[in-house]
Design a protein around this motif. Structure first.
Motif, mmCIF file in Angstrom:
data_model
loop_
_atom_site.group_PDB
_atom_site.id
_atom_site.type_symbol
_atom_site.label_atom_id
_atom_site.label_comp_id
_atom_site.label_asym_id
_atom_site.label_seq_id
_atom_site.Cartn_x
_atom_site.Cartn_y
_atom_site.Cartn_z
ATOM 1 N N LEU A 115 16.223 86.805 -31.223
ATOM 2 C CA LEU A 115 16.122 87.734 -30.100
ATOM 3 C C LEU A 115 14.915 87.424 -29.215
ATOM 4 O O LEU A 115 14.940 87.646 -27.999
ATOM 5 C CB LEU A 115 16.016 89.172 -30.614
ATOM 6 C CG LEU A 115 17.310 89.901 -30.957
ATOM 7 C CD1 LEU A 115 16.997 91.219 -31.648
ATOM 8 C CD2 LEU A 115 18.135 90.144 -29.697
ATOM 9 N N LEU A 116 13.853 86.897 -29.811
ATOM 10 C CA LEU A 116 12.624 86.618 -29.074
ATOM 11 C C LEU A 116 12.652 85.287 -28.338
ATOM 12 O O LEU A 116 11.810 85.049 -27.471
ATOM 13 C CB LEU A 116 11.430 86.636 -30.039
ATOM 14 C CG LEU A 116 11.159 87.956 -30.763
ATOM 15 C CD1 LEU A 116 10.029 87.775 -31.775
ATOM 16 C CD2 LEU A 116 10.828 89.065 -29.777
ATOM 17 N N VAL A 117 13.608 84.437 -28.660
ATOM 18 C CA VAL A 117 13.665 83.100 -28.066
ATOM 19 C C VAL A 117 14.324 83.182 -26.700
ATOM 20 O O VAL A 117 15.291 83.928 -26.500
ATOM 21 C CB VAL A 117 14.434 82.136 -28.996
ATOM 22 C CG1 VAL A 117 14.733 80.823 -28.290
ATOM 23 C CG2 VAL A 117 13.632 81.876 -30.260
ATOM 24 N N ARG A 118 13.813 82.397 -25.765
ATOM 25 C CA ARG A 118 14.360 82.399 -24.413
ATOM 26 C C ARG A 118 14.703 80.982 -23.969
ATOM 27 O O ARG A 118 14.413 80.582 -22.851
ATOM 28 C CB ARG A 118 13.352 83.026 -23.439
ATOM 29 C CG ARG A 118 13.183 84.529 -23.616
ATOM 30 C CD ARG A 118 14.455 85.281 -23.251
ATOM 31 N NE ARG A 118 14.315 86.727 -23.403
ATOM 32 C CZ ARG A 118 14.674 87.391 -24.488
ATOM 33 N NH1 ARG A 118 15.153 86.719 -25.518
ATOM 34 N NH2 ARG A 118 14.532 88.700 -24.567
ATOM 35 N N VAL A 119 15.297 80.207 -24.851
ATOM 36 C CA VAL A 119 15.719 78.857 -24.501
ATOM 37 C C VAL A 119 17.189 78.699 -24.871
ATOM 38 O O VAL A 119 17.746 79.480 -25.628
ATOM 39 C CB VAL A 119 14.898 77.774 -25.242
ATOM 40 C CG1 VAL A 119 13.446 77.837 -24.833
ATOM 41 C CG2 VAL A 119 15.044 77.903 -26.753
ATOM 42 N N GLY A 120 17.789 77.661 -24.321
ATOM 43 C CA GLY A 120 19.177 77.361 -24.625
ATOM 44 C C GLY A 120 19.652 76.220 -23.764
ATOM 45 O O GLY A 120 19.171 76.037 -22.645
ATOM 46 N N PRO A 121 20.590 75.412 -24.271
ATOM 47 C CA PRO A 121 21.118 74.305 -23.478
ATOM 48 C C PRO A 121 21.902 74.804 -22.290
ATOM 49 O O PRO A 121 22.432 75.919 -22.288
ATOM 50 C CB PRO A 121 22.020 73.559 -24.466
ATOM 51 C CG PRO A 121 22.404 74.590 -25.483
ATOM 52 C CD PRO A 121 21.227 75.512 -25.594
ATOM 53 N N ALA A 122 21.938 73.980 -21.241
ATOM 54 C CA ALA A 122 22.735 74.326 -20.066
ATOM 55 C C ALA A 122 24.195 74.423 -20.459
ATOM 56 O O ALA A 122 24.725 73.549 -21.130
ATOM 57 C CB ALA A 122 22.549 73.278 -18.980
ATOM 58 N N ARG A 123 24.840 75.491 -20.053
ATOM 59 C CA ARG A 123 26.247 75.685 -20.402
ATOM 60 C C ARG A 123 27.150 75.123 -19.321
ATOM 61 O O ARG A 123 26.875 75.248 -18.121
ATOM 62 C CB ARG A 123 26.565 77.177 -20.565
ATOM 63 C CG ARG A 123 25.852 77.843 -21.709
ATOM 64 C CD ARG A 123 26.290 77.335 -23.077
ATOM 65 N NE ARG A 123 25.594 76.132 -23.452
ATOM 66 C CZ ARG A 123 25.907 75.394 -24.494
ATOM 67 N NH1 ARG A 123 26.935 75.697 -25.242
ATOM 68 N NH2 ARG A 123 25.212 74.323 -24.782
ATOM 69 N N PRO A 124 28.290 74.501 -19.711
ATOM 70 C CA PRO A 124 29.244 74.041 -18.716
ATOM 71 C C PRO A 124 29.939 75.213 -18.052
ATOM 72 O O PRO A 124 29.792 76.351 -18.489
ATOM 73 C CB PRO A 124 30.235 73.207 -19.546
ATOM 74 C CG PRO A 124 30.137 73.758 -20.924
ATOM 75 C CD PRO A 124 28.710 74.190 -21.087
ATOM 76 N N PRO A 125 30.701 74.954 -16.982
ATOM 77 C CA PRO A 125 31.422 76.036 -16.327
ATOM 78 C C PRO A 125 32.346 76.757 -17.293
ATOM 79 O O PRO A 125 32.705 76.244 -18.344
ATOM 80 C CB PRO A 125 32.215 75.306 -15.223
ATOM 81 C CG PRO A 125 31.446 74.055 -14.975
ATOM 82 C CD PRO A 125 30.857 73.668 -16.279
ATOM 83 N N ALA A 126 32.724 77.945 -16.894
ATOM 84 C CA ALA A 126 33.522 78.793 -17.783
ATOM 85 C C ALA A 126 34.807 78.144 -18.216
ATOM 86 O O ALA A 126 35.374 78.490 -19.235
ATOM 87 C CB ALA A 126 33.808 80.141 -17.097
ATOM 88 N N GLY A 127 35.318 77.177 -17.443
ATOM 89 C CA GLY A 127 36.566 76.528 -17.820
ATOM 90 C C GLY A 127 36.480 75.687 -19.055
ATOM 91 O O GLY A 127 37.482 75.302 -19.607
ATOM 92 N N GLY A 128 35.307 75.369 -19.559
ATOM 93 C CA GLY A 128 35.169 74.585 -20.765
ATOM 94 C C GLY A 128 34.064 73.599 -20.629
ATOM 95 O O GLY A 128 33.382 73.486 -19.636
ATOM 96 N N ALA A 129 33.859 72.826 -21.693
ATOM 97 C CA ALA A 129 32.827 71.811 -21.713
ATOM 98 C C ALA A 129 33.207 70.684 -20.796
ATOM 99 O O ALA A 129 34.361 70.416 -20.520
ATOM 100 C CB ALA A 129 32.628 71.306 -23.151
#
Length: 420
Positions: free
Chosen positions: A201-215
C-alpha cells in the motif's frame, strides 16, 4: 543553444544507493515478512498434518496440491500482471493468503481442523504464490535502476535465505505453544501476509501498463497471449535445456524437508531441533549470496550443471542420516550455489524479455519450474509411507542423476554464453 551544450553532454548522475531507495526497501520489507511467514508455514503444515492424521502420505499430498495450485496459476498470473496494476494485485493476493491462513488457525484452535479443509487451503495458497511473486518481481524492476538489479537480487537472496533461516526454528517454537492448540505459527503467518499487503500500500511504483486492449503485440482475445512466455523459453535451446534441468532438480528436491521431518520425528527429535536442522539450508543460501559474482565468471551452462551435480552426493549422504546436525550440514552444502542459479535465470531470461510481456515470461518460468513439484511432493510422501527413509532418498538421488545426465548431453547448454 551553446549555453545548453555542457548540460546536454554532462554525464548522468549515478543512482542513489539501494539502502536509500525507499520504494525498494519498502518492497523488500514486505517481501521479507511474507517470505518469513511462508517459511514458518512450510514447517507448521507438515507438523499439523502429522499430528492430526499421522500420515506422511497425506503430508505429501498437501504439498502436492499446493504445488499444483502454483502450476495452475503460473501462466494466468503472468497474463494478469502484464494487463493490470501489479501493486493492486499484490495487495489483494496477500490479503487473500492472510484470510486463508487465519481460517486454518481458527479451525485448529477450535479443534475443527479436517484434512479436506487443509487440502482446500493448500490449493488457494498455491494459487496465491505465483500471483504474489510475479507482481512483486515487476515492482522491484520498476523501483530499481537496471544497473543495480544484480545488487538488488543479491540483497533479495539475503532476504529469502534469512527468512528461511529464521522460519523453521520459529515454526518449531510457535508450534510447541500448546496454549494456542498449535495455532500460533498460522496466526504468525497470517500477520506476515497482512504486513506485506500494508507495505505494498505504501509503494508508489509500477511498470508502465499497455493500453486497455492488452499487452503490446497481443491481438485482443488471442489465445497465444498467455503463452508468449512459454514460447520465448521453449524456442531457445539453452533456456529450454536449463529450464528442464532445474525442473528435474525441483522434482527430486521438493520433498527433502518432508523427508527430514519424518526422519527426525522417527528419532524422537523435538520440534525446535527439527526447525534448527531445516535451517541449515538457509545458512547455506546466506553463505552463497556473496558467491554470486565469483560464480558468474563460469559459463552459465557449466555453472548450472555443477550446482545440480553437487546435489547427488548430498542426497546419497542424507540416506545415511545420523541426527539433526548431520542434516543441517548437508542442507547447507546443497544450497551454496542456489543464489547464483537464481540470478543466472534473471540474467538469461527476465532481463531479455520486453516490458510488455515480462509478466508472462515470469509466469512461464514459474510454471515450467513447478511442473514436477506436485509429482515430487506426492512421490516423497508415498516413498516414506511404504519404504524406509534411506530407500526413499536413494530413489530420489537416482531420479535426479538421470535428469542431470540427460541435460548434460545437450551441447547448447555447454556452449552458452552470458548476454551482453
Amino acid at each position: 543553444m551553446t549555453d545548453m551544450l555542457p548540460e546536454v553532454l554532462a554525464p548522468a548522475s549515478p543512482p542513489a544507493p539501494l539502502r536509500r531507495n525507499l520504494q525498494f526497501q519498502t518492497l523488500w520489507a514486505g517481501s521479507a515478512a511474507s517470505t518469513l511467514g511462508v517459511a514458518v508455514a512450510d514447517v507448521a503444515y507438515p507438523l499439523a498434518i502429522l499430528t492430526v492424521t499421522g500420515s506422511p502420505a497425506r503430508a505429501g499430498l498437501f504439498a502436492a496440491v499446493q504445488a499444483a495450485g502454483v502450476l495452475l496459476a503460473g501462466l494466468p498470473a503472468g497474463q494478469l500482471a502484464d494487463r493490470w496494476n501489479p501493486r493492486r494485485i499484490l495487495i489483494i493476493s496477500e490479503t487473500c493468503r492472510a484470510l486463508v491462513t487465519a481460517a486454518i488457525a481458527i479451525a485448529l484452535a477450535l479443534g475443527l481442523l479436517t484434512f479436506p479443509l487443509l487440502i482446500g487451503a493448500a490449493l488457494l495458497l498455491g494459487i496465491g504464490q505465483p500471483v504474489t511473486s510475479t507482481t512483486r518481481m515487476l515492482l522491484v524492476r520498476s523501483a530499481v535502476p537496471t544497473e543495480q538489479l544484480t545488487s538488488a537480487l543479491t540483497q533479495d537472496e539475503v532476504r529469502i535465505n534469512g527468512a528461511a533461516l529464521a522460519g523453521p526454528p520459529a515454526a518449531g517454537f510457535l508450534y510447541g505453544l500448546r496454549a494456542l492448540a498449535h495455532a500460533a505459527p498460522f496466526l504468525f503467518t497470517a500477520g506476515s501476509f497482512i504486513l506485506s499487503a500494508l507495505c505494498a500500500l505504501l509503494v508508489r511504483v509500477g511498470p508502465a501498463r499497455p493500453p486497455a486492449g492488452g499487452a503490446a503485440g497481443d491481438r485482443p482475445g488471442a489465445a497465444s497471449g498467455m503463452l508468449a512466455g512459454i514460447k520465448a523459453l521453449l524456442g531457445n535451446p539453452v533456456l529450454r535445456t536449463a529450464t528442464l534441468l532445474i525442473t528435474a532438480v525441483n522434482t527430486a528436491g521438493v520433498g527433502l524437508d518432508l523427508v527430514a521431518v519424518v526422519i527426525l520425528r522417527g528419532q524422537a527429535v523435538s520440534s525446535v531441533m527439527i526447525g534448527v536442522a531445516l535451517a541449515g539450508g538457509a545458512v547455506g543460501g546466506l553463505a552463497g549470496a556473496p558467491l554470486v559474482r565469483p560464480l558468474h565468471r563460469l559459463r552459465p551452462g557449466i555453472l548450472l550443471l555443477a550446482v545440480c551435480v553437487l546435489q547427488i552426493p548430498v542426497y546419497v549422504l542424507l540416506a545415511m542420516v545420523h541426527g539433526p546436525w548431520w542434516i543441517a550440514v548437508l542442507l547447507f552444502v546443497s544450497m551454496l550455489g542456489i543464489p547464483a542459479i537464481r540470478v543466472l535465470f534473471d540474467v538469461l531470461i527476465l532481463r531479455q524479455a520486453s516490458e510488455s510481456e515480462r509478466g508472462r515470461v515470469v509466469g512461464a518460468v514459474t510454471t515450467l519450474l513447478a511442473l514436477g513439484m506436485p509429482l515430487g511432493f506426492a512421490a516423497a510422501g508415498l516413498l516414506l509411507q511404504f519404504l524406509s527413509a534411506r530407500a526413499a532418498m536413494l530413489i530420489l538421488a537416482g531420479a535426479l542423476a538421470a535428469g542431470i545426465l540427460y541435460c548434460g548431453t545437450k551441447r547448447p547448454l555447454w556452449r552458452a554464453r552470458w548476454p551482453q
